[in-house]
Design a protein around this motif. Structure first.
Motif, PDB file in Angstrom:
ATOM      1  N   LEU A  66      44.069  42.655  26.971  1.00 28.61           N
ATOM      2  CA  LEU A  66      43.866  43.663  27.944  1.00 28.61           C
ATOM      3  C   LEU A  66      44.900  43.630  29.059  1.00 28.61           C
ATOM      4  O   LEU A  66      45.339  44.439  29.889  1.00 28.61           O
ATOM      5  CB  LEU A  66      42.518  43.587  28.665  1.00 28.61           C
ATOM      6  N   GLN A  67      45.447  42.297  29.433  1.00 28.68           N
ATOM      7  CA  GLN A  67      46.317  41.773  30.646  1.00 28.68           C
ATOM      8  C   GLN A  67      47.404  42.997  30.510  1.00 28.68           C
ATOM      9  O   GLN A  67      47.762  43.458  31.866  1.00 28.68           O
ATOM     10  CB  GLN A  67      46.680  40.570  30.463  1.00 28.68           C
ATOM     11  N   PRO A  68      48.220  43.157  29.425  1.00 29.64           N
ATOM     12  CA  PRO A  68      49.374  44.080  29.551  1.00 29.64           C
ATOM     13  C   PRO A  68      49.020  45.548  30.177  1.00 29.64           C
ATOM     14  O   PRO A  68      49.930  46.168  30.493  1.00 29.64           O
ATOM     15  CB  PRO A  68      49.861  43.965  28.254  1.00 29.64           C
ATOM     16  N   HIS A  69      47.631  45.875  29.901  1.00 28.26           N
ATOM     17  CA  HIS A  69      47.437  47.542  30.437  1.00 28.26           C
ATOM     18  C   HIS A  69      46.907  47.569  31.630  1.00 28.26           C
ATOM     19  O   HIS A  69      46.785  48.582  32.180  1.00 28.26           O
ATOM     20  CB  HIS A  69      46.201  47.712  29.245  1.00 28.26           C
ATOM     21  N   VAL A  70      46.622  46.429  32.339  1.00 29.64           N
ATOM     22  CA  VAL A  70      46.071  46.474  33.829  1.00 29.64           C
ATOM     23  C   VAL A  70      47.097  47.410  34.603  1.00 29.64           C
ATOM     24  O   VAL A  70      46.626  48.104  35.355  1.00 29.64           O
ATOM     25  CB  VAL A  70      45.837  45.185  34.129  1.00 29.64           C
ATOM     26  N   ALA A  71      48.190  46.946  34.796  1.00 22.51           N
ATOM     27  CA  ALA A  71      49.031  47.482  35.744  1.00 22.51           C
ATOM     28  C   ALA A  71      49.426  49.036  35.061  1.00 22.51           C
ATOM     29  O   ALA A  71      49.224  49.967  35.955  1.00 22.51           O
ATOM     30  CB  ALA A  71      50.438  46.767  35.831  1.00 22.51           C
ATOM     31  N   PRO A  72      49.716  49.410  34.037  1.00 24.12           N
ATOM     32  CA  PRO A  72      50.312  50.531  33.625  1.00 24.12           C
ATOM     33  C   PRO A  72      49.076  51.772  33.762  1.00 24.12           C
ATOM     34  O   PRO A  72      49.340  52.738  34.128  1.00 24.12           O
ATOM     35  CB  PRO A  72      50.400  50.453  31.976  1.00 24.12           C
ATOM     36  N   TYR A  73      47.720  51.334  33.530  1.00 23.37           N
ATOM     37  CA  TYR A  73      46.700  52.164  33.657  1.00 23.37           C
ATOM     38  C   TYR A  73      45.659  51.978  35.045  1.00 23.37           C
ATOM     39  O   TYR A  73      44.773  52.630  35.104  1.00 23.37           O
ATOM     40  CB  TYR A  73      45.701  52.002  32.406  1.00 23.37           C
ATOM     41  N   ALA A  74      46.442  51.207  36.022  1.00 26.19           N
ATOM     42  CA  ALA A  74      45.837  50.751  37.226  1.00 26.19           C
ATOM     43  C   ALA A  74      44.454  50.502  37.097  1.00 26.19           C
ATOM     44  O   ALA A  74      43.201  51.019  37.799  1.00 26.19           O
ATOM     45  CB  ALA A  74      45.748  52.130  38.312  1.00 26.19           C
ATOM     46  N   LEU A  75      44.166  49.597  36.309  1.00 25.13           N
ATOM     47  CA  LEU A  75      42.752  48.900  36.078  1.00 25.13           C
ATOM     48  C   LEU A  75      42.374  47.990  37.054  1.00 25.13           C
ATOM     49  O   LEU A  75      43.143  46.976  37.458  1.00 25.13           O
ATOM     50  CB  LEU A  75      42.672  48.288  34.770  1.00 25.13           C
ATOM     51  N   GLU A  76      41.249  48.422  38.101  1.00 26.16           N
ATOM     52  CA  GLU A  76      41.329  47.639  39.038  1.00 26.16           C
ATOM     53  C   GLU A  76      40.136  46.450  38.859  1.00 26.16           C
ATOM     54  O   GLU A  76      39.215  46.501  38.186  1.00 26.16           O
ATOM     55  CB  GLU A  76      40.256  48.504  40.074  1.00 26.16           C
ATOM     56  N   GLN A  77      40.569  45.289  39.566  1.00 29.30           N
ATOM     57  CA  GLN A  77      39.819  44.031  39.048  1.00 29.30           C
ATOM     58  C   GLN A  77      38.150  44.267  39.729  1.00 29.30           C
ATOM     59  O   GLN A  77      37.351  43.691  39.192  1.00 29.30           O
ATOM     60  CB  GLN A  77      40.375  42.786  40.008  1.00 29.30           C
ATOM     61  N   GLU A  78      38.336  44.864  40.962  1.00 27.76           N
ATOM     62  CA  GLU A  78      36.812  45.129  41.349  1.00 27.76           C
ATOM     63  C   GLU A  78      35.794  45.913  40.276  1.00 27.76           C
ATOM     64  O   GLU A  78      34.756  45.450  40.060  1.00 27.76           O
ATOM     65  CB  GLU A  78      36.985  46.233  42.542  1.00 27.76           C
ATOM     66  N   HIS A  79      36.455  46.818  39.482  1.00 27.24           N
ATOM     67  CA  HIS A  79      35.557  47.618  38.703  1.00 27.24           C
ATOM     68  C   HIS A  79      35.394  46.531  37.353  1.00 27.24           C
ATOM     69  O   HIS A  79      34.065  46.579  36.660  1.00 27.24           O
ATOM     70  CB  HIS A  79      36.352  48.583  38.144  1.00 27.24           C
ATOM     71  N   MET A  80      36.163  45.568  36.929  1.00 28.76           N
ATOM     72  CA  MET A  80      36.004  44.669  35.889  1.00 28.76           C
ATOM     73  C   MET A  80      34.968  43.646  36.233  1.00 28.76           C
ATOM     74  O   MET A  80      34.137  43.268  35.555  1.00 28.76           O
ATOM     75  CB  MET A  80      37.455  43.975  35.692  1.00 28.76           C
ATOM     76  N   GLN A  81      34.806  43.278  37.502  1.00 30.62           N
ATOM     77  CA  GLN A  81      34.132  42.446  37.985  1.00 30.62           C
ATOM     78  C   GLN A  81      32.523  42.999  38.158  1.00 30.62           C
ATOM     79  O   GLN A  81      31.567  42.371  38.122  1.00 30.62           O
ATOM     80  CB  GLN A  81      34.275  41.717  39.653  1.00 30.62           C
ATOM     81  N   ALA A  82      32.609  44.455  38.675  1.00 39.73           N
ATOM     82  CA  ALA A  82      31.524  45.181  38.413  1.00 39.73           C
ATOM     83  C   ALA A  82      30.513  45.116  37.407  1.00 39.73           C
ATOM     84  O   ALA A  82      29.441  45.234  37.403  1.00 39.73           O
ATOM     85  CB  ALA A  82      31.451  46.694  39.186  1.00 39.73           C
ATOM     86  N   ILE A  83      31.246  45.246  36.417  1.00 44.29           N
ATOM     87  CA  ILE A  83      30.478  45.170  34.793  1.00 44.29           C
ATOM     88  C   ILE A  83      30.026  43.788  34.746  1.00 44.29           C
ATOM     89  O   ILE A  83      28.816  43.831  34.251  1.00 44.29           O
ATOM     90  CB  ILE A  83      31.833  45.601  33.833  1.00 44.29           C
ATOM     91  N   ILE A  84      30.511  42.743  35.187  1.00 46.60           N
ATOM     92  CA  ILE A  84      29.786  41.664  35.076  1.00 46.60           C
ATOM     93  C   ILE A  84      28.603  41.582  35.731  1.00 46.60           C
ATOM     94  O   ILE A  84      27.608  41.005  35.495  1.00 46.60           O
ATOM     95  CB  ILE A  84      30.964  40.461  35.146  1.00 46.60           C
ATOM     96  N   ASP A  85      28.642  41.901  37.107  1.00 50.21           N
ATOM     97  CA  ASP A  85      27.628  42.157  38.015  1.00 50.21           C
ATOM     98  C   ASP A  85      26.526  42.711  37.179  1.00 50.21           C
ATOM     99  O   ASP A  85      25.251  42.349  37.187  1.00 50.21           O
ATOM    100  CB  ASP A  85      27.831  43.021  39.098  1.00 50.21           C
ATOM    101  N   GLY A  86      27.094  44.025  36.546  1.00 48.78           N
ATOM    102  CA  GLY A  86      25.759  44.539  35.795  1.00 48.78           C
ATOM    103  C   GLY A  86      25.200  43.792  34.761  1.00 48.78           C
ATOM    104  O   GLY A  86      23.919  43.944  34.350  1.00 48.78           O
ATOM    105  N   MET A  87      25.797  42.881  33.875  1.00 48.15           N
ATOM    106  CA  MET A  87      25.290  42.080  33.011  1.00 48.15           C
ATOM    107  C   MET A  87      24.254  41.083  33.642  1.00 48.15           C
ATOM    108  O   MET A  87      23.254  40.863  33.112  1.00 48.15           O
ATOM    109  CB  MET A  87      26.221  41.486  32.119  1.00 48.15           C
ATOM    110  N   GLU A  88      24.784  40.593  35.060  1.00 44.53           N
ATOM    111  CA  GLU A  88      23.934  39.815  35.679  1.00 44.53           C
ATOM    112  C   GLU A  88      22.680  40.380  36.216  1.00 44.53           C
ATOM    113  O   GLU A  88      21.679  39.492  36.086  1.00 44.53           O
ATOM    114  CB  GLU A  88      24.544  39.032  36.709  1.00 44.53           C
ATOM    115  N   MET A  89      22.661  41.545  36.490  1.00 45.06           N
ATOM    116  CA  MET A  89      21.496  42.176  36.723  1.00 45.06           C
ATOM    117  C   MET A  89      20.452  42.141  35.571  1.00 45.06           C
ATOM    118  O   MET A  89      18.868  42.091  35.957  1.00 45.06           O
ATOM    119  CB  MET A  89      21.593  43.646  37.076  1.00 45.06           C
ATOM    120  N   ASP A  90      20.762  42.112  34.262  1.00 47.81           N
ATOM    121  CA  ASP A  90      19.648  41.856  33.297  1.00 47.81           C
ATOM    122  C   ASP A  90      19.127  40.525  33.214  1.00 47.81           C
ATOM    123  O   ASP A  90      17.944  40.573  32.687  1.00 47.81           O
ATOM    124  CB  ASP A  90      20.563  42.338  31.896  1.00 47.81           C
TER     125      ASP A  90
END
Length: 277
Positions: free
Chosen positions: A83-107
């Motif tokens: 995934l790392q090579p695509h982070v900059a070209p597609y402007a993938l924000e770390q905040e959103h990646m971490q938010a997914i983990i937050d969602g799993m923790e909600m379970d």
């Protein structure tokens, strides 16, 4: 096995409808979305397949650190390496990646939701942000497209909840809001004991109507200029709305079975949606 091969295997093995929406993408975007999907599967499996809650929390903490390492250019896991090579070209924000983990923790933190507002927060974490990240990979030239993708992700999660009511109940989880169960005269015990009643049918019709409206609201937000680029999301929507129709046609018998579409039907819907443009 290369990191990309690992992610491809993870995506194909899941049998998910998402896989069919990737098939028609150009290679670079397909590698990016497959890696993102593999990431979601990895963190989701951390919670779903780990019977020890404390161990699941440790693993999620590891993934939080691994996401940080990925954004620092030092990934160690095959998924983050892919995934790392695509982070900059597609402007993938770390905040959103971490938010997914937050969602799993909600379970891990709760198995019930009092109302739709609480459920919507969960849906944003596990699906809305995934929609935003996916739309960025597919190609978004208008900020409105990200709003569309967030809403579409919400609709997908509502569909998952409807499909998986029985399966989730067997795991001790009830995502249908408590106040809506009360509104329709359905108890948690009805779900846990797979009691299919007239009241349950009415409750599920209400949930399905809301999901369908969420799809309509999402489509209304999609700018015409980005429609072709966002066809993978439209493929997913075609598959998921067809699934909703099947569930409704079957009388909402989701407490004792998991209704699904055949791979060939998914492929047909994917191709038809793609060529329609």
């Amino acid at each position: 096995m290369s990191p990309d091969d690992y992610c491809q295997q993870k995506a194909a093995a899941s049998g998910s409808s998402f896989y069919y929406s990737f098939l028609f993408l150009p290679p670079e975007r397909r590698r990016a979305i497959t890696a993102l999907y593999a990431f979601c599967r990895e963190v989701d499996d951390t919670v779903d397949e780990c019977t020890d809650e404390s161990l699941a929390r440790i693993k999620l903490a590891w993934w939080r650190n691994e996401v940080g390492a990925m954004y620092a250019g030092k990934p160690t896991h095959p998924v983050t390496k892919a995934l790392q090579p695509h982070v900059a070209p597609y402007a993938l924000e770390q905040e959103h990646m971490q938010a997914i983990i937050d969602g799993m923790e909600m379970d891990l933190n709760q198995t019930r939701y009092l109302d739709y507002a609480g459920l919507s927060k969960y849906c944003w974490h596990v699906a809305g942000v995934v929609g935003i990240l996916s739309a960025s990979i597919f190609g978004a030239t208008d900020a409105q497209t990200l709003r569309y993708a967030e809403k579409l992700g919400h609709a997908f999660q509502l569909t998952n909840i409807i499909r998986d009511v029985g399966e989730d109940a067997r795991k001790g989880r009830i995502y249908l809001p408590i106040n809506e169960l009360q509104q329709f005269g359905v108890t948690a015990a009805d779900l846990l004991n797979a009691r299919h009643t007239d009241n349950f049918t009415k409750l599920m019709a209400f949930q399905t109507d809301r999901a369908q409206k969420a799809y309509d609201e999402a489509f209304a937000l999609l700018p015409k200029a980005d429609r072709r680029a966002q066809r993978p999301g439209l493929i997913m929507a075609a598959i998921y709305r067809t699934l909703l129709d099947e569930i409704e046609r079957d009388g909402f018998h989701v407490l004792t079975q998991r209704i699904s579409l055949t791979p060939i039907r998914k492929l047909w819907l994917a191709w038809k949606t793609w060529v329609r443009g």
